[in-house]
Design a protein around this motif. Sequence first.
Motif, PDB file in Angstrom:
ATOM      1  N   GLU A  75       4.423  -0.308   8.803  1.00  8.68           N
ATOM      2  CA  GLU A  75       2.971  -0.210   8.935  1.00  8.68           C
ATOM      3  C   GLU A  75       2.282  -0.665   7.646  1.00  8.68           C
ATOM      4  O   GLU A  75       1.290  -1.400   7.682  1.00  8.68           O
ATOM      5  N   LYS A  76       2.823  -0.239   6.524  1.00  8.94           N
ATOM      6  CA  LYS A  76       2.237  -0.633   5.243  1.00  8.94           C
ATOM      7  C   LYS A  76       2.351  -2.135   5.027  1.00  8.94           C
ATOM      8  O   LYS A  76       1.421  -2.791   4.546  1.00  8.94           O
ATOM      9  N   GLN A  77       3.489  -2.709   5.397  1.00  4.42           N
ATOM     10  CA  GLN A  77       3.684  -4.155   5.268  1.00  4.42           C
ATOM     11  C   GLN A  77       2.714  -4.914   6.172  1.00  4.42           C
ATOM     12  O   GLN A  77       2.172  -5.957   5.781  1.00  4.42           O
ATOM     13  N   ALA A  78       2.474  -4.386   7.371  1.00  7.34           N
ATOM     14  CA  ALA A  78       1.552  -5.047   8.298  1.00  7.34           C
ATOM     15  C   ALA A  78       0.125  -5.006   7.766  1.00  7.34           C
ATOM     16  O   ALA A  78      -0.615  -6.004   7.863  1.00  7.34           O
ATOM     17  N   VAL A  79      -0.271  -3.873   7.202  1.00  5.14           N
ATOM     18  CA  VAL A  79      -1.612  -3.764   6.623  1.00  5.14           C
ATOM     19  C   VAL A  79      -1.777  -4.779   5.494  1.00  5.14           C
ATOM     20  O   VAL A  79      -2.798  -5.473   5.390  1.00  5.14           O
ATOM     21  N   ALA A  80      -0.767  -4.878   4.625  1.00  3.42           N
ATOM     22  CA  ALA A  80      -0.843  -5.814   3.506  1.00  3.42           C
ATOM     23  C   ALA A  80      -0.899  -7.261   3.985  1.00  3.42           C
ATOM     24  O   ALA A  80      -1.561  -8.109   3.372  1.00  3.42           O
ATOM     25  N   GLN A  81      -0.236  -7.556   5.091  1.00  2.00           N
ATOM     26  CA  GLN A  81      -0.151  -8.936   5.573  1.00  2.00           C
ATOM     27  C   GLN A  81      -1.387  -9.373   6.357  1.00  2.00           C
ATOM     28  O   GLN A  81      -1.847 -10.516   6.223  1.00  2.00           O
ATOM     29  N   TYR A  82      -1.943  -8.460   7.149  1.00  3.19           N
ATOM     30  CA  TYR A  82      -2.978  -8.868   8.091  1.00  3.19           C
ATOM     31  C   TYR A  82      -4.387  -8.394   7.750  1.00  3.19           C
ATOM     32  O   TYR A  82      -5.330  -8.713   8.475  1.00  3.19           O
ATOM     33  N   THR A  83      -4.546  -7.623   6.687  1.00  2.00           N
ATOM     34  CA  THR A  83      -5.885  -7.178   6.311  1.00  2.00           C
ATOM     35  C   THR A  83      -6.172  -7.590   4.877  1.00  2.00           C
ATOM     36  O   THR A  83      -5.270  -7.942   4.124  1.00  2.00           O
ATOM     37  N   LYS A  84      -7.428  -7.497   4.526  1.00  2.00           N
ATOM     38  CA  LYS A  84      -7.850  -7.841   3.168  1.00  2.00           C
ATOM     39  C   LYS A  84      -8.404  -6.617   2.442  1.00  2.00           C
ATOM     40  O   LYS A  84      -9.185  -6.731   1.506  1.00  2.00           O
ATOM     41  N   SER A  85      -7.998  -5.423   2.869  1.00  2.00           N
ATOM     42  CA  SER A  85      -8.504  -4.193   2.268  1.00  2.00           C
ATOM     43  C   SER A  85      -8.035  -4.073   0.827  1.00  2.00           C
ATOM     44  O   SER A  85      -6.905  -4.426   0.492  1.00  2.00           O
ATOM     45  N   ALA A  86      -8.897  -3.527  -0.028  1.00  2.00           N
ATOM     46  CA  ALA A  86      -8.538  -3.273  -1.422  1.00  2.00           C
ATOM     47  C   ALA A  86      -7.554  -2.118  -1.492  1.00  2.00           C
ATOM     48  O   ALA A  86      -7.456  -1.289  -0.576  1.00  2.00           O
ATOM     49  N   ALA A  87      -6.819  -2.057  -2.608  1.00  2.00           N
ATOM     50  CA  ALA A  87      -5.798  -1.021  -2.773  1.00  2.00           C
ATOM     51  C   ALA A  87      -6.396   0.375  -2.708  1.00  2.00           C
ATOM     52  O   ALA A  87      -5.720   1.328  -2.310  1.00  2.00           O
ATOM     53  N   VAL A  88      -7.686   0.487  -3.065  1.00  2.00           N
ATOM     54  CA  VAL A  88      -8.327   1.800  -3.077  1.00  2.00           C
ATOM     55  C   VAL A  88      -8.347   2.420  -1.675  1.00  2.00           C
ATOM     56  O   VAL A  88      -8.465   3.633  -1.521  1.00  2.00           O
ATOM     57  N   TYR A  89      -8.206   1.566  -0.637  1.00  2.00           N
ATOM     58  CA  TYR A  89      -8.231   2.078   0.732  1.00  2.00           C
ATOM     59  C   TYR A  89      -6.839   2.431   1.256  1.00  2.00           C
ATOM     60  O   TYR A  89      -6.689   2.773   2.432  1.00  2.00           O
ATOM     61  N   GLY A  90      -5.826   2.374   0.406  1.00  2.00           N
ATOM     62  CA  GLY A  90      -4.470   2.663   0.852  1.00  2.00           C
ATOM     63  C   GLY A  90      -4.326   4.035   1.475  1.00  2.00           C
ATOM     64  O   GLY A  90      -3.620   4.209   2.484  1.00  2.00           O
ATOM     65  N   ARG A  91      -4.993   5.019   0.906  1.00  2.00           N
ATOM     66  CA  ARG A  91      -4.883   6.384   1.443  1.00  2.00           C
ATOM     67  C   ARG A  91      -5.499   6.486   2.832  1.00  2.00           C
ATOM     68  O   ARG A  91      -5.024   7.251   3.676  1.00  2.00           O
ATOM     69  N   LEU A  92      -6.552   5.715   3.082  1.00  2.00           N
ATOM     70  CA  LEU A  92      -7.166   5.717   4.418  1.00  2.00           C
ATOM     71  C   LEU A  92      -6.302   4.967   5.426  1.00  2.00           C
ATOM     72  O   LEU A  92      -6.278   5.323   6.606  1.00  2.00           O
ATOM     73  N   HIS A  93      -5.599   3.942   4.966  1.00  2.00           N
ATOM     74  CA  HIS A  93      -4.620   3.288   5.849  1.00  2.00           C
ATOM     75  C   HIS A  93      -3.575   4.315   6.306  1.00  2.00           C
ATOM     76  O   HIS A  93      -3.193   4.362   7.483  1.00  2.00           O
ATOM     77  N   ALA A  94      -3.093   5.103   5.345  1.00  2.00           N
ATOM     78  CA  ALA A  94      -2.082   6.116   5.669  1.00  2.00           C
ATOM     79  C   ALA A  94      -2.646   7.153   6.626  1.00  2.00           C
ATOM     80  O   ALA A  94      -1.950   7.620   7.548  1.00  2.00           O
ATOM     81  N   LEU A  95      -3.909   7.536   6.433  1.00  2.99           N
ATOM     82  CA  LEU A  95      -4.551   8.495   7.334  1.00  2.99           C
ATOM     83  C   LEU A  95      -4.572   7.951   8.756  1.00  2.99           C
ATOM     84  O   LEU A  95      -4.265   8.668   9.717  1.00  2.99           O
ATOM     85  N   GLY A  96      -4.923   6.668   8.907  1.00  4.70           N
ATOM     86  CA  GLY A  96      -4.950   6.074  10.240  1.00  4.70           C
ATOM     87  C   GLY A  96      -3.572   6.002  10.870  1.00  4.70           C
ATOM     88  O   GLY A  96      -3.398   6.284  12.063  1.00  4.70           O
TER      89      GLY A  96
END
Length: 628
Positions: A544-565
């Motif tokens: 999931e983390k690899q997919a977020v890094a590959q397909y989104t342009k979110s800043a690192a500061v949003y990593g915790r919200l990615h994990a929440l989702g």
Amino acid sequence: MPIRPFVRKLLNHTATGLLASALVLTLSSCGSNPPQPEKRKAPPVKTQAKTPSANQLLELARQSQSPERESLVLQAAQVYVDAGKFSRARALISDMNPDDLPDQSYIKYTDLLSTLALQEGSNFLAHGILTKQRLEQQWQAMEPTTEIALREKRAQVFTLLGEAQHSVNERIQLAALISNKQQRQQNQDAIWQNLMSIPFAELQQLAQDEYGEAARGWYSLAAISKNNQIDLEQQREQLQQWLNEWRQHPARDNLPNDLRLLQSLIDQQPKQIALLLPMQGKLAEAGEAVRDGFFAAYYYALGNGRNAPEVRQYDSSGDALAAYQQAVAEGADLVIGPIDKEKVTELSLMPSLEVPVLALNYPDAQPAQPLKGFYQFGLAVEDEARQVARQAFVEGHRQAMVIIPSQEWSERSARAFADEWEKLGGVIVNRTQFQPGVNYSGLVKDAMLIEQSQIRARELQELLGVNLIASPRSRSDVDMIFLIADPAQARQIKPTFAFHYAGKIPVYATSQVYSGEPNVKADRDLNGIRFNTMPWLFDSTSPEKQAVAQYTKSAAVYGRLHALGADAFRLYARLPQLEQVPQMRIFGATGALRMNAGRIEREQIWVRFRNGEAQPLPMVINESELQY
């Protein structure tokens, strides 16, 4: 406080008569007249020997020689322990040399001293007492009740100090000794909790390598529970295979509660989910980050052939109640969101819910009456602070200094820490707040009472009339520091502790101290700080983390919200399971998740800065293991 030896012995009680007359009650002798024939003879009254008091035992000990004297003193200590007079028991046995005791007295001494250590929270001391080689040689000669008591304490200590495998093995031994049905169930529940704290890969390896048959079965079953937490059907298939292979295992006919619910979870899982997230306004980027994490987990499940519900997204930027009602009208079985605290509060105040809600934040105040079907899940700073308190207490600390910025969220965090710390038995020695950009050296100097130390040195010099070479000393009533600070603040505050003679005091922090991005050069100033944070930040293998890094342009500061989702997706089918089995855990991207009265609480991993790198830690560490 740790157990300390006492220099006096409490064996100075004066004699009050023969001890035997105080220990045994005799029956009155029968009269000489025969009983009347028309009356039924009453049965003789049975009496039991009166339990001797501690004073009586000590008086007898004073008159006795070794080893009887030590045996009587240990009996007196047991009387004090049974009465809750722990300090008196401690005083009696602290001067004893266990090497001089015969085996039975040594076993009693070990039992008492470990009880006292656990009672006062000296977990490392209890561990040392209960793992002595001499004790290992005594099991065959012990009474079953004594062995049960000692093994139970050993299992507890192993759990407290993060030695889950040792605790499991100890409780497997206990299972063969316990006959009481309720105690056997409690022991099995404890086995399962320990197993759930072991990483999945380690469980797989133990299931292959463990020597004992029962242990291998337990590890194999635990691996099934921790694996496929998203795919219910696959987990059910693996469980059925386990049941077929382990027909003689004690868990086969008494499965852990969370596994028993698998079939009902499959039957009841939502077919359609509504994502209620902000698409406009100041929270739009946050909502987008949560959505990206959710769909990363969703599409990973689909890509692996797993069943997944239909998902529809609704905008919560406006009227959240209207968006909820629209989602229900369009067939949603579960609503996930919103993330805005005000919107979450609105939903929490509804009289009832047509379909359950997994809110991704917490209301301003908890409802007076729990709202059925209303679940709360977020990244609460209070959860992190409470975990810091529990961890520091387990690791032996009792006197805390709190240093926090003057912000509302940090105030809430500090209150949560203090409440948990004091509930456990700790003391808040000092609480200091700071404004961003202040003189951090002066802040620490004042908190550590360096100025008072310097004043005392000057006063002594004036009194003696000579020049003294004196180094200031920091206060000695602090054994841990709870720091809330962002990376920039912490990089300035942490080095000043060493400058002001307090560099050896352990510093604990919450996740805000780490940016989430490695910065070895800057983070050398954070060396030694321990903090709790979500596994997502250190999981390089997460698809999931690899997919977020590959397909989104979110800043690192949003990593915790990615994990929440991502964890919201992990939770969607498991909510009834978490609600019905309080000890159940979901091991997700934000931590180990459990439910408490409808609220999802997170237990995060522990990390320490070393040589500028943030490195994950074992569950519990001893001060002797610290290297900066």
